[in-house]
Motif scaffolding. Structure first.
Motif, PDB file in Angstrom:
ATOM      1  N   LEU A  66       0.839  -1.201   0.000  1.00  0.00           N
ATOM      2  CA  LEU A  66       0.000   0.000   0.000  1.00  0.00           C
ATOM      3  C   LEU A  66       0.873   1.249   0.000  1.00  0.00           C
ATOM      4  O   LEU A  66       1.805   1.366   0.800  1.00  0.00           O
ATOM      5  N   GLY A  67       0.573   2.189  -0.883  1.00  0.00           N
ATOM      6  CA  GLY A  67       1.382   3.402  -0.992  1.00  0.00           C
ATOM      7  C   GLY A  67       0.608   4.642  -0.595  1.00  0.00           C
ATOM      8  O   GLY A  67      -0.617   4.682  -0.654  1.00  0.00           O
ATOM      9  N   MET A  68       1.341   5.660  -0.175  1.00  0.00           N
ATOM     10  CA  MET A  68       0.768   6.961   0.156  1.00  0.00           C
ATOM     11  C   MET A  68       1.508   8.027  -0.632  1.00  0.00           C
ATOM     12  O   MET A  68       2.738   8.049  -0.656  1.00  0.00           O
ATOM     13  N   HIS A  69       0.732   8.888  -1.280  1.00  0.00           N
ATOM     14  CA  HIS A  69       1.318   9.982  -2.044  1.00  0.00           C
ATOM     15  C   HIS A  69       1.222  11.267  -1.219  1.00  0.00           C
ATOM     16  O   HIS A  69       0.153  11.611  -0.721  1.00  0.00           O
ATOM     17  N   VAL A  70       2.354  11.951  -1.084  1.00  0.00           N
ATOM     18  CA  VAL A  70       2.420  13.194  -0.312  1.00  0.00           C
ATOM     19  C   VAL A  70       2.724  14.340  -1.266  1.00  0.00           C
ATOM     20  O   VAL A  70       3.659  14.264  -2.072  1.00  0.00           O
ATOM     21  N   GLU A  71       1.916  15.397  -1.178  1.00  0.00           N
ATOM     22  CA  GLU A  71       2.115  16.579  -2.010  1.00  0.00           C
ATOM     23  C   GLU A  71       2.051  17.830  -1.131  1.00  0.00           C
ATOM     24  O   GLU A  71       1.139  17.973  -0.319  1.00  0.00           O
ATOM     25  N   VAL A  72       3.040  18.695  -1.291  1.00  0.00           N
ATOM     26  CA  VAL A  72       3.125  19.926  -0.503  1.00  0.00           C
ATOM     27  C   VAL A  72       3.192  21.102  -1.469  1.00  0.00           C
ATOM     28  O   VAL A  72       3.982  21.091  -2.418  1.00  0.00           O
ATOM     29  N   LYS A  73       2.353  22.106  -1.217  1.00  0.00           N
ATOM     30  CA  LYS A  73       2.343  23.327  -2.021  1.00  0.00           C
ATOM     31  C   LYS A  73       2.602  24.527  -1.128  1.00  0.00           C
ATOM     32  O   LYS A  73       2.108  24.589   0.000  1.00  0.00           O
ATOM     33  N   ASP A  74       3.363  25.486  -1.648  1.00  0.00           N
ATOM     34  CA  ASP A  74       3.660  26.696  -0.889  1.00  0.00           C
ATOM     35  C   ASP A  74       2.513  27.696  -1.032  1.00  0.00           C
ATOM     36  O   ASP A  74       1.534  27.434  -1.744  1.00  0.00           O
ATOM     37  N   PRO A  75       2.586  28.854  -0.354  1.00  0.00           N
ATOM     38  CA  PRO A  75       1.487  29.832  -0.443  1.00  0.00           C
ATOM     39  C   PRO A  75       1.191  30.313  -1.848  1.00  0.00           C
ATOM     40  O   PRO A  75       0.081  30.778  -2.126  1.00  0.00           O
ATOM     41  N   GLU A  76       2.156  30.227  -2.753  1.00  0.00           N
ATOM     42  CA  GLU A  76       1.950  30.660  -4.129  1.00  0.00           C
ATOM     43  C   GLU A  76       1.403  29.555  -5.014  1.00  0.00           C
ATOM     44  O   GLU A  76       1.217  29.764  -6.214  1.00  0.00           O
ATOM     45  N   GLY A  77       1.157  28.377  -4.447  1.00  0.00           N
ATOM     46  CA  GLY A  77       0.616  27.266  -5.218  1.00  0.00           C
ATOM     47  C   GLY A  77       1.657  26.423  -5.921  1.00  0.00           C
ATOM     48  O   GLY A  77       1.305  25.489  -6.648  1.00  0.00           O
ATOM     49  N   LYS A  78       2.938  26.710  -5.710  1.00  0.00           N
ATOM     50  CA  LYS A  78       4.000  25.924  -6.329  1.00  0.00           C
ATOM     51  C   LYS A  78       4.217  24.632  -5.547  1.00  0.00           C
ATOM     52  O   LYS A  78       4.155  24.616  -4.329  1.00  0.00           O
ATOM     53  N   VAL A  79       4.462  23.563  -6.278  1.00  0.00           N
ATOM     54  CA  VAL A  79       4.659  22.257  -5.655  1.00  0.00           C
ATOM     55  C   VAL A  79       6.068  22.192  -5.061  1.00  0.00           C
ATOM     56  O   VAL A  79       7.061  22.316  -5.784  1.00  0.00           O
ATOM     57  N   VAL A  80       6.130  22.022  -3.749  1.00  0.00           N
ATOM     58  CA  VAL A  80       7.412  21.901  -3.051  1.00  0.00           C
ATOM     59  C   VAL A  80       7.847  20.448  -2.978  1.00  0.00           C
ATOM     60  O   VAL A  80       9.031  20.127  -3.101  1.00  0.00           O
ATOM     61  N   LEU A  81       6.881  19.552  -2.791  1.00  0.00           N
ATOM     62  CA  LEU A  81       7.169  18.121  -2.664  1.00  0.00           C
ATOM     63  C   LEU A  81       6.022  17.336  -3.271  1.00  0.00           C
ATOM     64  O   LEU A  81       4.855  17.626  -3.015  1.00  0.00           O
TER      65      LEU A  81
END
Length: 227
Positions: free
Chosen positions: A75-90
């Motif tokens: 089983l996998g988990m996808h992690v996505e992080v966006k900064d205040p400007e909406g840019k993908v950090v992770l």
């Protein structure tokens, strides 16, 4: 004397309760439930140039036992992080249990989203997952025992390192608060300016409407030969 002793005991009891409350407030761990292909997002206020570490583990709902059990390794988990400007950090795929790390470069609200691996979740459609998540920001993300062992620091040196990290984090928090105050001031000035121009526009509209009504009434009276 008995009354004084009882008062002291009550005071000590309240102090103990306050200490427990403060300790509970410092706890950052939580858990939540998600379904198939469901995404859950969190907002975290983070100063710039601040390291964030998130630890998580998942549990799968067993219908037969009616209890959450450790998830299978597939089983996998996808992690996505966006900064205040909406840019993908992770944006990265992890396993059923793991750790993700990123460093903020823009102060403000960061969006942290997690969702399960849809191909794997399709095998148990309608099931549920329990995700335990612990997010640590700033100096709380540092593993000081590991740092002490790696750099061979004494207890005093390690304590000094912790104090320096705390001072640095406080400075970042202060800079972030000044940044928020500046943005709030600019927003307030922009709002006040818009309100001023709207008031001026309303006044002009009322004046033009009054002039038009006066001319219309004058034309009406002249046509009726009343003036």
């Amino acid at each position: 004397m008995a009354g004084v002793g009882a008062g002291r005991r009550r005071l000590m009891g309240r102090a103990a309760l306050l200490l427990l409350a403060l300790c509970a407030a410092g706890t950052r761990g939580l858990y939540f439930h998600i379904g198939e292909t469901e995404k859950r997002c969190f907002i975290e206020e983070i100063p710039d140039e601040t390291m964030v570490i998130g630890n998580y583990r998942t549990q799968m709902w067993d219908k037969q036992r009616e209890v959450f059990l450790p998830s299978t390794p597939g089983l996998g988990m996808h992690v996505e992080v966006k900064d205040p400007e909406g840019k993908v950090v992770l944006s990265r795929q992890y396993g059923s249990e793991g750790r993700f790390t990123f460093t903020s470069h823009t102060p403000g609200d960061h969006q942290i989203c997690l969702h399960s691996n849809s191909t794997r979740m399709a095998l148990f459609a309608g099931g549920r997952l329990r995700v335990h998540l612990d997010i640590q920001v700033g100096e709380h993300a540092n593993n000081y025992p590991e740092i002490a062992a790696k750099d061979k620091l004494t207890e005093l040196q390690l304590r000094a390192r912790q104090l320096l990290d705390q001072v640095e984090q406080i400075q970042k928090e202060q800079d972030y608060q000044r940044y928020r105050e500046e943005r709030f001031r600019l927003t307030s000035e922009s709002t006040n300016q818009r309100v001023l121009w709207w008031s001026i526009a309303q006044t002009l509209i009322l004046i033009l409407t009054g002039i038009w009504q006066m001319r219309h009434l004058k034309s009406f009276f002249e046509a009726k030969k009343l003036v």
